[in-house]
Design an enzyme around this catalytic site. Sequence first.
Site, short mmCIF file in Angstrom:
data_model
loop_
_atom_site.label_atom_id
_atom_site.label_comp_id
_atom_site.label_asym_id
_atom_site.label_seq_id
_atom_site.Cartn_x
_atom_site.Cartn_y
_atom_site.Cartn_z
N HIS A 1 -10.30 -8.31 -8.03
CA HIS A 1 -10.10 -7.73 -6.70
C HIS A 1 -10.84 -8.61 -5.70
O HIS A 1 -11.97 -9.03 -5.96
CB HIS A 1 -10.66 -6.30 -6.67
CG HIS A 1 -10.63 -5.67 -5.31
ND1 HIS A 1 -11.72 -5.66 -4.47
CD2 HIS A 1 -9.64 -5.03 -4.66
CE1 HIS A 1 -11.39 -5.02 -3.35
NE2 HIS A 1 -10.14 -4.63 -3.44
N GLU B 1 -11.72 -1.97 -8.90
CA GLU B 1 -12.51 -2.39 -7.74
C GLU B 1 -13.64 -1.42 -7.44
O GLU B 1 -14.57 -1.76 -6.70
CB GLU B 1 -11.61 -2.58 -6.51
CG GLU B 1 -11.00 -1.29 -6.00
CD GLU B 1 -9.98 -1.54 -4.90
OE1 GLU B 1 -8.85 -1.93 -5.24
OE2 GLU B 1 -10.31 -1.36 -3.72
N LYS C 1 0.84 -1.20 0.00
CA LYS C 1 0.00 0.00 0.00
C LYS C 1 0.88 1.25 0.00
O LYS C 1 1.79 1.37 0.83
CB LYS C 1 -0.90 0.00 1.25
CG LYS C 1 -1.93 -1.11 1.22
CD LYS C 1 -2.99 -0.82 0.17
CE LYS C 1 -3.99 -1.95 0.06
NZ LYS C 1 -5.05 -1.65 -0.90
N ASP D 1 -0.18 -0.24 -4.66
CA ASP D 1 -1.60 0.13 -4.70
C ASP D 1 -1.77 1.46 -3.95
O ASP D 1 -1.56 1.53 -2.75
CB ASP D 1 -2.43 -0.97 -4.02
CG ASP D 1 -3.93 -0.72 -4.08
OD1 ASP D 1 -4.35 0.34 -4.61
OD2 ASP D 1 -4.68 -1.58 -3.60
N ASP E 1 -14.33 -6.45 -8.69
CA ASP E 1 -14.56 -7.29 -7.50
C ASP E 1 -15.83 -8.10 -7.77
O ASP E 1 -16.88 -7.53 -8.02
CB ASP E 1 -14.72 -6.42 -6.25
CG ASP E 1 -14.71 -7.27 -4.99
OD1 ASP E 1 -13.82 -7.07 -4.16
OD2 ASP E 1 -15.60 -8.15 -4.85
N GLU F 1 -6.06 -12.58 -5.41
CA GLU F 1 -5.67 -11.63 -4.37
C GLU F 1 -6.02 -12.25 -3.03
O GLU F 1 -7.19 -12.53 -2.76
CB GLU F 1 -6.41 -10.29 -4.54
CG GLU F 1 -6.10 -9.36 -3.40
CD GLU F 1 -6.54 -7.92 -3.61
OE1 GLU F 1 -7.42 -7.66 -4.44
OE2 GLU F 1 -5.99 -7.04 -2.91
N GLU G 1 -1.61 -0.02 -8.95
CA GLU G 1 -3.07 -0.17 -8.81
C GLU G 1 -3.71 1.15 -8.35
O GLU G 1 -3.18 1.81 -7.46
CB GLU G 1 -3.34 -1.28 -7.80
CG GLU G 1 -4.80 -1.60 -7.56
CD GLU G 1 -4.95 -2.91 -6.77
OE1 GLU G 1 -4.15 -3.85 -7.00
OE2 GLU G 1 -5.86 -3.00 -5.93
#
Length: 376
Positions: free
Chosen positions: A296, A246, A166, A194, A269, A329, A220
């Site tokens: 996702h 997502e 992240k 991401d 997702d 994921e 991402e």
Amino acid sequence: MKIQDIHVHVLEAALTQPFAYSQAWYDTRAALLVEVVTDDGLVGWGECYGPARLNAAVLEGFRPLLAGADPLATDLIWQSLYNGFRDHGQKGLLVQALSGVDIALWDIKGKHFGVPAHRLMGGPVREHVRAYATGLYRRRDGDPLKYLVEEAEDYAAQGFTAMKLKIGFDYDQDVAVTRAIREAIGPSIGLMIDANHAYDSVAAIRFGRQVEDCDIGWFEEPVPPEDLAGYRAVRAALSIPVAGGEAEFTRFGFRDVLQAEAIDILQPDTCAAGGLSECKKIADMANAFGVRYNPHVWGTGVAIAASLQLLAVLPHNPPSLNPTEPMLEFDQTEHPVRMAVLTEPIRHENGVVAIPGGPGLGIEIDRDALRRFALA
Ligand code: CA
């Protein structure tokens, strides 16, 4: 066979240690499971990815419309629910709730025919998937250069061959952390980043250039989901593949993303973008555009099982003797509810997860856990 009723389970658990992504801190994990019950005793399970209490309200609105419907007519139910609320919910909460229902109907369909959902969707194309570890979030205390490197080394030691970091916090620290993790895990393990849309295209391009030599698997959500021009700018400026999706919904939303040539790797997702029915259609459309698809996944074992059923049928893009395979994921952060709701947890072995082969989603629900984590 007819749908008799639906039951909505809102689950919640406090975390021992809060963690943050670029937009918010988590101190609890919530989940929404949908249970669809038929008149011949079959039960199907689905999950919604979204704000659980708000999704629950939408599901209450769906309930009278679902009663008496044929649960095997998944496309018909999808179309009538979507069209019934089209003027008020083409994206977001409504489609998230619809996704949970659709997944539960595929669970019922598989149980009815005694096969896993992916058999009825034309698969399996594959029976195992490589999983990447989602983690590497920020904590309240400690030095991220130390604790994130340790966490990355732990994923590598567990056998994961890819992981996702992240970013979108402190810019210079994010660069330093990205470089430190790449150095710690070496060149043979995949590393993705991401930002959860914390940047505009100017900052995203600047950041990307500073880590471009770190062999980043994908960048991402570099910019907000509505900013397709920003996505295009980032994509044009960097050699790093750009991923996102997502926060996008249905074939209609992804049509626009694909036509804009905004994204290299689509990440719908399954529990938000429209369920198994819709995500298979989105995947086939991505295939026609020559765009990769990596779902996702963020939720309990129900969401993971549904994603695995879809992963089992994602087309090779393009096919060859040694094609690029989609990855699961696999969220590794604290989530007391995640596997507790399953009688048999979904595990990885050296970073590889088997597609469940039982009927429907291939899982059994632990009803004691539903009571334990039920929102008071
Ligand atoms: Ca993400």
